[in-house]
Design a protein around this motif. Structure first.
Motif, short mmCIF file in Angstrom:
data_model
loop_
_atom_site.label_atom_id
_atom_site.label_comp_id
_atom_site.label_asym_id
_atom_site.label_seq_id
_atom_site.Cartn_x
_atom_site.Cartn_y
_atom_site.Cartn_z
N TYR A 29 0.82 -1.21 0.00
CA TYR A 29 0.00 0.00 0.00
C TYR A 29 0.86 1.26 0.00
O TYR A 29 0.48 2.27 -0.60
N LEU A 30 2.00 1.20 0.67
CA LEU A 30 2.91 2.35 0.65
C LEU A 30 3.47 2.58 -0.75
O LEU A 30 3.64 3.72 -1.18
N TRP A 31 3.78 1.49 -1.48
CA TRP A 31 4.27 1.64 -2.86
C TRP A 31 3.20 2.26 -3.75
O TRP A 31 3.51 3.09 -4.61
N ILE A 32 1.95 1.87 -3.55
CA ILE A 32 0.86 2.46 -4.33
C ILE A 32 0.78 3.96 -4.04
O ILE A 32 0.72 4.79 -4.96
N ALA A 90 3.10 5.93 -2.72
CA ALA A 90 4.33 6.61 -3.16
C ALA A 90 4.30 6.85 -4.67
O ALA A 90 4.71 7.92 -5.14
N SER A 91 3.81 5.88 -5.42
CA SER A 91 3.74 6.03 -6.88
C SER A 91 2.83 7.18 -7.26
O SER A 91 3.17 8.02 -8.10
N ALA A 92 1.65 7.22 -6.64
CA ALA A 92 0.70 8.29 -6.95
C ALA A 92 1.24 9.66 -6.55
O ALA A 92 1.15 10.62 -7.32
N VAL A 93 1.82 9.74 -5.36
CA VAL A 93 2.34 11.03 -4.87
C VAL A 93 3.54 11.48 -5.71
O VAL A 93 3.70 12.66 -6.00
N MET A 94 4.37 10.52 -6.13
CA MET A 94 5.53 10.87 -6.95
C MET A 94 5.09 11.47 -8.28
O MET A 94 5.61 12.51 -8.71
N VAL A 95 4.14 10.83 -8.95
CA VAL A 95 3.64 11.36 -10.22
C VAL A 95 3.00 12.72 -9.99
O VAL A 95 3.20 13.65 -10.77
N LEU A 96 2.25 12.85 -8.90
CA LEU A 96 1.65 14.14 -8.57
C LEU A 96 2.72 15.21 -8.36
O LEU A 96 2.58 16.35 -8.81
N PHE A 132 7.59 0.41 -9.83
CA PHE A 132 7.33 0.21 -8.41
C PHE A 132 6.18 -0.77 -8.21
O PHE A 132 6.27 -1.71 -7.41
N LEU A 133 5.09 -0.54 -8.92
CA LEU A 133 3.92 -1.38 -8.74
C LEU A 133 4.17 -2.82 -9.21
O LEU A 133 3.73 -3.77 -8.57
N LEU A 134 4.87 -2.96 -10.32
CA LEU A 134 5.17 -4.30 -10.83
C LEU A 134 6.01 -5.08 -9.83
O LEU A 134 5.68 -6.21 -9.46
N PHE A 135 7.10 -4.48 -9.37
CA PHE A 135 7.99 -5.20 -8.48
C PHE A 135 7.43 -5.32 -7.07
O PHE A 135 7.72 -6.31 -6.37
N ALA A 136 6.61 -4.38 -6.64
CA ALA A 136 5.94 -4.52 -5.34
C ALA A 136 4.94 -5.67 -5.40
O ALA A 136 4.77 -6.41 -4.42
N ALA A 193 6.69 11.70 -1.20
CA ALA A 193 6.90 10.46 -1.94
C ALA A 193 8.19 9.77 -1.48
O ALA A 193 8.23 8.55 -1.34
N CYS A 194 9.23 10.56 -1.25
CA CYS A 194 10.50 9.99 -0.77
C CYS A 194 10.30 9.30 0.59
O CYS A 194 10.80 8.19 0.80
N ALA A 195 9.57 9.94 1.47
CA ALA A 195 9.31 9.35 2.79
C ALA A 195 8.51 8.04 2.65
O ALA A 195 8.82 7.04 3.31
#
Length: 171
Positions: free
Chosen positions: A41-44, A46-52, A104-108, A145-147
């Motif tokens: 769930y953190l990877w999900i 982080a991915s969304a926040v990073m793109v944002l 991220f999502l694939l490997f998570a 996203a880094c956190a």
């Protein structure tokens, strides 16, 4: 009629690969530990926040251009060239963020299955991403996203999940 006989593996050749439907194809890692589920769930997130965060950098393009024009620069570069270059870089970063989010999502997802190499790939991607986001046009969303990325990575290395990522025996 004769019964078909199983051909022995020729010596010196590796075993034939297991078929995808074969139960022995992948060792079962056991029930999904809570830290691995939290990491997913953190990877999900982080991915969304990073793109944002990278989309936010694109929205703040003019401010970035103005700040860049205030810096000392080669006088052969015009303001239009700098603005065009920054726009290109910001779009490239946004596309790169989408690609990294997908990775991220694939490997998570693979790490949820107990794949040790997926955890290693996520660690490398996390390190590259954190350094990249901090160095280039950092903003609040990218720092969040880094956190999240660091927290997701740490969850995959907690002592309680070590048995979920077994080491493969050496051949």
């Amino acid at each position: 009629m004769t019964e078909p006989t199983e051909k022995p593996e020729p010596e010196g050749l590796p075993k034939a690969p297991a078929l995808s439907g074969d139960e022995t194809a992948k060792p079962v890692a056991g029930p999904l530990p809570q830290p691995v589920k939290v990491s997913w769930y953190l990877w999900i997130a982080a991915s969304a926040v990073m793109v944002l965060g990278f989309a936010l950098s694109l929205v703040m393009k003019q401010q970035i251009i103005d700040l860049t024009l205030e810096l000392p620069r080669d006088q052969r570069l015009t303001a239009e060239q700098i603005a065009g270059g920054i726009t290109t870089v910001l779009w490239t970063f946004l596309v790169g963020a989408v690609v990294f989010a997908a990775l991220f999502l694939l490997f998570a997802w693979k790490a949820k299955d107990g794949t040790r190499s997926a955890r290693t790939v996520l660690t490398v991607l996390a390190a590259v991403t954190v350094v990249f986001q901090v160095l280039f046009f950092a903003n609040e969303a990218k720092l969040l996203a880094c956190a999240l990325i660091v927290a997701a990575t740490v969850c995959l290395y907690l002592p309680s999940v070590q048995s979920y990522f077994p080491k493969l025996p050496k051949r």
